[in-house]
Design a protein around this motif. Sequence first.
Motif, mmCIF file in Angstrom:
data_model
loop_
_atom_site.group_PDB
_atom_site.id
_atom_site.type_symbol
_atom_site.label_atom_id
_atom_site.label_comp_id
_atom_site.label_asym_id
_atom_site.label_seq_id
_atom_site.Cartn_x
_atom_site.Cartn_y
_atom_site.Cartn_z
ATOM 1 N N ASP A 1 -18.319 41.930 -92.138
ATOM 2 C CA ASP A 1 -17.431 42.535 -91.159
ATOM 3 C C ASP A 1 -15.991 42.221 -91.545
ATOM 4 O OD1 ASP A 1 -16.619 43.942 -88.927
ATOM 5 O OD2 ASP A 1 -17.756 42.735 -87.505
ATOM 6 N N ALA B 1 -11.924 41.664 -89.713
ATOM 7 C CA ALA B 1 -11.046 41.569 -88.546
ATOM 8 C C ALA B 1 -9.612 41.714 -89.035
ATOM 9 C CB ALA B 1 -11.232 40.231 -87.839
ATOM 10 N N TYR C 1 -5.291 41.857 -87.890
ATOM 11 C CA TYR C 1 -4.237 41.723 -86.908
ATOM 12 C C TYR C 1 -3.103 42.618 -87.359
ATOM 13 C CZ TYR C 1 -0.795 40.368 -83.631
ATOM 14 O OH TYR C 1 0.130 40.433 -82.627
ATOM 15 N N ASP D 1 -5.339 43.879 -84.096
ATOM 16 C CA ASP D 1 -6.769 44.121 -83.965
ATOM 17 C C ASP D 1 -7.086 45.585 -84.244
ATOM 18 O OD1 ASP D 1 -9.473 43.497 -83.361
ATOM 19 O OD2 ASP D 1 -9.196 44.292 -81.343
ATOM 20 N N ASN D 2 -8.120 45.820 -85.027
ATOM 21 C CA ASN D 2 -8.609 47.158 -85.347
ATOM 22 C C ASN D 2 -7.575 47.998 -86.089
ATOM 23 O OD1 ASN D 2 -11.100 48.287 -85.290
ATOM 24 N ND2 ASN D 2 -10.884 49.227 -83.287
ATOM 25 N N ARG E 1 -5.813 40.038 -92.436
ATOM 26 C CA ARG E 1 -7.145 40.633 -92.506
ATOM 27 C C ARG E 1 -8.129 39.545 -92.919
ATOM 28 N NH1 ARG E 1 -8.095 44.370 -97.341
ATOM 29 N NH2 ARG E 1 -8.488 42.371 -98.282
ATOM 30 N N ARG F 1 -21.582 37.738 -90.906
ATOM 31 C CA ARG F 1 -21.870 37.357 -89.529
ATOM 32 C C ARG F 1 -23.309 36.882 -89.341
ATOM 33 N NH1 ARG F 1 -19.859 41.696 -85.445
ATOM 34 N NH2 ARG F 1 -20.000 39.861 -84.152
ATOM 35 N N SER G 1 -18.448 35.494 -84.984
ATOM 36 C CA SER G 1 -17.436 36.544 -84.826
ATOM 37 C C SER G 1 -16.033 35.997 -85.018
ATOM 38 C CB SER G 1 -17.526 37.156 -83.424
ATOM 39 O OG SER G 1 -18.791 37.717 -83.205
ATOM 40 N N VAL H 1 -11.961 37.409 -84.260
ATOM 41 C CA VAL H 1 -11.118 38.446 -83.670
ATOM 42 C C VAL H 1 -9.693 37.906 -83.550
ATOM 43 C CG1 VAL H 1 -11.590 37.809 -81.266
ATOM 44 C CG2 VAL H 1 -10.986 40.179 -81.831
ATOM 45 N N ALA I 1 -5.965 38.320 -81.450
ATOM 46 C CA ALA I 1 -5.339 38.820 -80.226
ATOM 47 C C ALA I 1 -3.857 38.471 -80.263
ATOM 48 C CB ALA I 1 -5.988 38.200 -78.994
ATOM 49 N N MET J 1 -6.176 33.776 -83.835
ATOM 50 C CA MET J 1 -7.427 34.126 -84.502
ATOM 51 C C MET J 1 -8.506 33.277 -83.851
ATOM 52 S SD MET J 1 -8.590 33.824 -88.518
ATOM 53 C CE MET J 1 -8.493 32.021 -88.554
ATOM 54 N N SER J 2 -9.464 33.934 -83.194
ATOM 55 C CA SER J 2 -10.551 33.212 -82.524
ATOM 56 C C SER J 2 -11.820 33.315 -83.353
ATOM 57 C CB SER J 2 -10.800 33.788 -81.137
ATOM 58 O OG SER J 2 -9.669 33.604 -80.328
#
Length: 184
Positions: free
Chosen positions: A32, A34, A36, A38-39, A53, A58, A156, A158, A160, A169-170
């Motif tokens: 996967d 992730a 910033y 996000d998306n 990036r 996962r 995961s 992600v 925010a 970055m979580s």
Amino acid sequence: MKKTLLLISFISLIAFSSQAQDFRGPDKSSMDMAYYPDNFAHDRKGSDEALARVIYSRPKKNDREIFGKLESYGKVWRTGANENTEIKLYKDATVAGKKLKAGTYSLFTIPGESEWTIIFSSALDYWGAYSYKEDKDVLRVTVPSKKVADTIEYFSIVFAKSGANGATMSLGWDKTVVDVPFTF
């Protein structure tokens, strides 16, 4: 004779190229990405630009006890599955108060019960943490970890937005979340 050899060669080529290609089956832990913001890759808008990036695999919890058991406390972890996780910073950043130059790094972690060490390494393209070398560390920061009520089945990552020039970055898996602050 030449025409016969040429015809046999041509028929052999056709027969060889019509055979099914041998492909590997899918990994158990899917890859996967992730971004910033996000998306970013999907939602590009006007002057938006990517700042970070992460490419990672996962793993699934699968009813296993993860931190402290499957992934030991105090030991370097690849931060996912399969190849080590890779983070690309498109601009210089500050990570948990420490400066880090734009570039591509392997992202390793050392999980702990109440805090994690986040490692940015210059050693790229390795499988897991088996070949991890501390002398390749570019930056290490320590951040708190927290327990959450809901189980996160798949590891995961992600990003925010946080503040005017920041992002968090979580990293989350099982019942553990670790937040890593960035400023760009």
